[in-house]
Design a protein around this motif. Structure first.
Motif, PDB file in Angstrom:
ATOM      1  N   PRO A  57      53.934 -28.348  93.933  1.00 32.66           N
ATOM      2  CA  PRO A  57      54.731 -29.577  93.984  1.00 32.66           C
ATOM      3  C   PRO A  57      54.172 -30.654  93.060  1.00 32.66           C
ATOM      4  CG  PRO A  57      53.311 -29.453  95.892  1.00 32.66           C
ATOM      5  CD  PRO A  57      53.123 -28.166  95.124  1.00 32.66           C
ATOM      6  N   THR A  58      54.941 -31.701  92.891  1.00 34.71           N
ATOM      7  CA  THR A  58      54.493 -32.851  92.110  1.00 34.71           C
ATOM      8  C   THR A  58      53.782 -33.834  93.041  1.00 34.71           C
ATOM      9  OG1 THR A  58      56.515 -34.108  92.469  1.00 34.71           O
ATOM     10  CG2 THR A  58      56.474 -32.632  90.553  1.00 34.71           C
ATOM     11  N   VAL A  59      53.091 -34.770  92.442  1.00 35.41           N
ATOM     12  CA  VAL A  59      52.405 -35.809  93.214  1.00 35.41           C
ATOM     13  C   VAL A  59      53.425 -36.613  94.027  1.00 35.41           C
ATOM     14  CG1 VAL A  59      51.044 -37.933  93.046  1.00 35.41           C
ATOM     15  CG2 VAL A  59      50.455 -35.954  91.637  1.00 35.41           C
ATOM     16  N   GLY A  60      54.574 -36.927  93.426  1.00 36.43           N
ATOM     17  CA  GLY A  60      55.622 -37.664  94.131  1.00 36.43           C
ATOM     18  C   GLY A  60      56.127 -36.921  95.352  1.00 36.43           C
ATOM     19  N   GLU A  61      56.254 -35.585  95.253  1.00 41.46           N
ATOM     20  CA  GLU A  61      56.705 -34.792  96.397  1.00 41.46           C
ATOM     21  C   GLU A  61      55.657 -34.787  97.510  1.00 41.46           C
ATOM     22  OE1 GLU A  61      59.532 -31.719  93.886  1.00 41.46           O
ATOM     23  OE2 GLU A  61      57.425 -31.218  94.229  1.00 41.46           O
ATOM     24  N   VAL A  62      54.383 -34.727  97.138  1.00 45.70           N
ATOM     25  CA  VAL A  62      53.307 -34.735  98.134  1.00 45.70           C
ATOM     26  C   VAL A  62      53.240 -36.081  98.849  1.00 45.70           C
ATOM     27  CG1 VAL A  62      50.788 -34.695  98.388  1.00 45.70           C
ATOM     28  CG2 VAL A  62      51.932 -32.924  97.051  1.00 45.70           C
ATOM     29  N   LEU A  63      53.514 -37.136  98.132  1.00 43.66           N
ATOM     30  CA  LEU A  63      53.487 -38.471  98.729  1.00 43.66           C
ATOM     31  C   LEU A  63      54.802 -38.801  99.430  1.00 43.66           C
ATOM     32  CD1 LEU A  63      51.645 -40.447  95.896  1.00 43.66           C
ATOM     33  CD2 LEU A  63      50.693 -39.455  97.993  1.00 43.66           C
ATOM     34  N   CYS A  64      55.720 -37.843  99.490  1.00 45.99           N
ATOM     35  CA  CYS A  64      57.034 -38.017 100.156  1.00 45.99           C
ATOM     36  C   CYS A  64      57.798 -39.197  99.585  1.00 45.99           C
ATOM     37  CB  CYS A  64      56.885 -38.156 101.661  1.00 45.99           C
ATOM     38  SG  CYS A  64      56.444 -36.644 102.480  1.00 45.99           S
ATOM     39  N   ASP A  65      57.638 -39.429  98.316  1.00 43.94           N
ATOM     40  CA  ASP A  65      58.348 -40.514  97.642  1.00 43.94           C
ATOM     41  C   ASP A  65      58.222 -41.841  98.378  1.00 43.94           C
ATOM     42  OD1 ASP A  65      59.220 -38.776  95.614  1.00 43.94           O
ATOM     43  OD2 ASP A  65      60.899 -38.113  96.844  1.00 43.94           O
ATOM     44  N   GLY A  66      57.037 -42.074  98.976  1.00 44.04           N
ATOM     45  CA  GLY A  66      56.750 -43.351  99.615  1.00 44.04           C
ATOM     46  C   GLY A  66      57.128 -43.448 101.081  1.00 44.04           C
ATOM     47  N   HIS A  67      57.721 -42.418 101.672  1.00 40.05           N
ATOM     48  CA  HIS A  67      58.083 -42.444 103.099  1.00 40.05           C
ATOM     49  C   HIS A  67      56.849 -42.188 103.943  1.00 40.05           C
ATOM     50  CE1 HIS A  67      62.053 -42.616 101.647  1.00 40.05           C
ATOM     51  NE2 HIS A  67      62.344 -41.329 101.629  1.00 40.05           N
ATOM     52  N   GLU A  68      56.795 -42.832 105.115  1.00 38.86           N
ATOM     53  CA  GLU A  68      55.702 -42.597 106.057  1.00 38.86           C
ATOM     54  C   GLU A  68      55.940 -41.276 106.777  1.00 38.86           C
ATOM     55  OE1 GLU A  68      52.748 -43.983 107.099  1.00 38.86           O
ATOM     56  OE2 GLU A  68      52.950 -45.110 105.243  1.00 38.86           O
ATOM     57  N   ALA A  69      54.922 -40.412 106.784  1.00 38.73           N
ATOM     58  CA  ALA A  69      55.046 -39.121 107.464  1.00 38.73           C
ATOM     59  C   ALA A  69      53.657 -38.581 107.757  1.00 38.73           C
ATOM     60  CB  ALA A  69      55.820 -38.140 106.598  1.00 38.73           C
ATOM     61  N   SER A  70      53.567 -37.667 108.725  1.00 39.55           N
ATOM     62  CA  SER A  70      52.286 -37.027 109.026  1.00 39.55           C
ATOM     63  C   SER A  70      51.936 -36.046 107.904  1.00 39.55           C
ATOM     64  CB  SER A  70      52.375 -36.280 110.361  1.00 39.55           C
ATOM     65  OG  SER A  70      53.211 -35.140 110.227  1.00 39.55           O
ATOM     66  N   ASP A  71      50.708 -35.566 107.893  1.00 41.19           N
ATOM     67  CA  ASP A  71      50.293 -34.602 106.873  1.00 41.19           C
ATOM     68  C   ASP A  71      51.122 -33.328 106.932  1.00 41.19           C
ATOM     69  OD1 ASP A  71      48.393 -36.393 106.039  1.00 41.19           O
ATOM     70  OD2 ASP A  71      46.690 -35.319 106.908  1.00 41.19           O
ATOM     71  N   GLU A  73      54.200 -32.998 108.078  1.00 36.21           N
ATOM     72  CA  GLU A  73      55.547 -33.302 107.588  1.00 36.21           C
ATOM     73  C   GLU A  73      55.563 -33.422 106.072  1.00 36.21           C
ATOM     74  OE1 GLU A  73      57.381 -35.842 111.335  1.00 36.21           O
ATOM     75  OE2 GLU A  73      56.060 -36.858 109.910  1.00 36.21           O
ATOM     76  N   ARG A  74      54.534 -34.046 105.515  1.00 32.66           N
ATOM     77  CA  ARG A  74      54.453 -34.166 104.053  1.00 32.66           C
ATOM     78  C   ARG A  74      54.309 -32.805 103.392  1.00 32.66           C
ATOM     79  NH1 ARG A  74      49.635 -37.834 103.196  1.00 32.66           N
ATOM     80  NH2 ARG A  74      50.043 -37.358 101.019  1.00 32.66           N
ATOM     81  N   ALA A  75      53.501 -31.911 103.987  1.00 32.95           N
ATOM     82  CA  ALA A  75      53.327 -30.568 103.425  1.00 32.95           C
ATOM     83  C   ALA A  75      54.648 -29.805 103.474  1.00 32.95           C
ATOM     84  CB  ALA A  75      52.246 -29.815 104.192  1.00 32.95           C
ATOM     85  N   PHE A  76      55.364 -29.921 104.586  1.00 31.30           N
ATOM     86  CA  PHE A  76      56.660 -29.255 104.710  1.00 31.30           C
ATOM     87  C   PHE A  76      57.635 -29.799 103.674  1.00 31.30           C
ATOM     88  CE2 PHE A  76      60.897 -28.813 106.543  1.00 31.30           C
ATOM     89  CZ  PHE A  76      60.925 -27.451 106.747  1.00 31.30           C
ATOM     90  N   TRP A  77      57.673 -31.118 103.517  1.00 37.15           N
ATOM     91  CA  TRP A  77      58.560 -31.774 102.558  1.00 37.15           C
ATOM     92  C   TRP A  77      58.263 -31.295 101.139  1.00 37.15           C
ATOM     93  CZ3 TRP A  77      62.556 -35.312 102.330  1.00 37.15           C
ATOM     94  CH2 TRP A  77      62.760 -35.945 101.114  1.00 37.15           C
ATOM     95  N   ALA A  78      56.981 -31.305 100.764  1.00 34.36           N
ATOM     96  CA  ALA A  78      56.588 -30.917  99.409  1.00 34.36           C
ATOM     97  C   ALA A  78      56.871 -29.444  99.148  1.00 34.36           C
ATOM     98  CB  ALA A  78      55.110 -31.224  99.189  1.00 34.36           C
ATOM     99  N   ALA A  79      56.570 -28.584 100.112  1.00 31.54           N
ATOM    100  CA  ALA A  79      56.826 -27.146  99.937  1.00 31.54           C
ATOM    101  C   ALA A  79      58.315 -26.880  99.806  1.00 31.54           C
ATOM    102  CB  ALA A  79      56.241 -26.365 101.103  1.00 31.54           C
ATOM    103  N   ASN A  80      59.124 -27.535 100.621  1.00 24.95           N
ATOM    104  CA  ASN A  80      60.567 -27.357 100.550  1.00 24.95           C
ATOM    105  C   ASN A  80      61.100 -27.796  99.190  1.00 24.95           C
ATOM    106  OD1 ASN A  80      63.153 -26.685 101.698  1.00 24.95           O
ATOM    107  ND2 ASN A  80      63.535 -28.885 101.798  1.00 24.95           N
ATOM    108  N   SER A  81      60.610 -28.914  98.689  1.00 24.15           N
ATOM    109  CA  SER A  81      61.036 -29.394  97.373  1.00 24.15           C
ATOM    110  C   SER A  81      60.648 -28.402  96.281  1.00 24.15           C
ATOM    111  CB  SER A  81      60.410 -30.758  97.069  1.00 24.15           C
ATOM    112  OG  SER A  81      60.855 -31.717  97.980  1.00 24.15           O
ATOM    113  N   ALA A  82      59.434 -27.861  96.369  1.00 25.51           N
ATOM    114  CA  ALA A  82      58.978 -26.893  95.371  1.00 25.51           C
ATOM    115  C   ALA A  82      59.796 -25.602  95.442  1.00 25.51           C
ATOM    116  CB  ALA A  82      57.496 -26.588  95.573  1.00 25.51           C
ATOM    117  N   TYR A  83      60.122 -25.153  96.649  1.00 29.73           N
ATOM    118  CA  TYR A  83      60.943 -23.941  96.800  1.00 29.73           C
ATOM    119  C   TYR A  83      62.335 -24.147  96.231  1.00 29.73           C
ATOM    120  CZ  TYR A  83      57.746 -21.143  99.603  1.00 29.73           C
ATOM    121  OH  TYR A  83      56.687 -20.391 100.012  1.00 29.73           O
ATOM    122  N   GLU A  84      62.918 -25.319  96.452  1.00 32.57           N
ATOM    123  CA  GLU A  84      64.277 -25.581  95.966  1.00 32.57           C
ATOM    124  C   GLU A  84      64.361 -25.550  94.453  1.00 32.57           C
ATOM    125  OE1 GLU A  84      65.642 -29.217  97.696  1.00 32.57           O
ATOM    126  OE2 GLU A  84      65.922 -28.316  99.663  1.00 32.57           O
TER     127      GLU A  84
END
Length: 128
Positions: A57-71, A73-84
């Motif tokens: 993933p990108t740094v922006g995806e890991v940081l959830c584009d500035g949204h507050e989330a648990s670690d 949730e952030r890992a799930f978000w970043a992995a999903n973005s990378a898979y897509e």
């Protein structure tokens, strides 16, 4: 997939020790179903279909584009973005997700794995 559900149910049914599987008819039926069931083909390591694509993933995806989330949730978000954005041509895809706080001077579009490797190990959590 209904095929996998049917296979699991069949294995459970046959392994339960049901008396019908021990008789002549049951053995014949079990053998017939086993013979026609599709098999998994083992691919050689050199086969192009056996490639493993490493998704990062990108740094922006890991940081959830500035949204507050648990670690997690952030890992799930970043992995999903990378898979897509990772395409679907490979049979095997593995996503490596580093979780850290703040961009630390890295561009949001840069590779998160490279950014994580530049940090002290204690500041990074890794998800696969």
């Amino acid at each position: 997939d209904p095929t996998y559900s049917a296979a699991a149910l069949w294995q459970l049914w046959c392994s339960s020790g049901a008396p019908w599987t021990r008789g002549c008819f049951g053995r014949h039926l079990s053998s017939s179903i086993f013979q026609v069931w599709p098999r998994t083909r083992v691919l050689s390591a050199s086969d192009v279909r056996a490639r493993v694509k490493l998704l990062r993933p990108t740094v922006g995806e890991v940081l959830c584009d500035g949204h507050e989330a648990s670690d997690d949730e952030r890992a799930f978000w970043a992995a999903n973005s990378a898979y897509e954005k990772g395409g679907r041509e490979e049979l095997f895809r593995v996503c490596v997700v580093p979780i850290f706080q703040g961009a630390g001077g890295a561009e949001l579009s840069s590779d998160a794995v490279e950014a994580a490797l530049a940090r002290p190990a204690a500041e990074v959590k890794w998800y696969i």
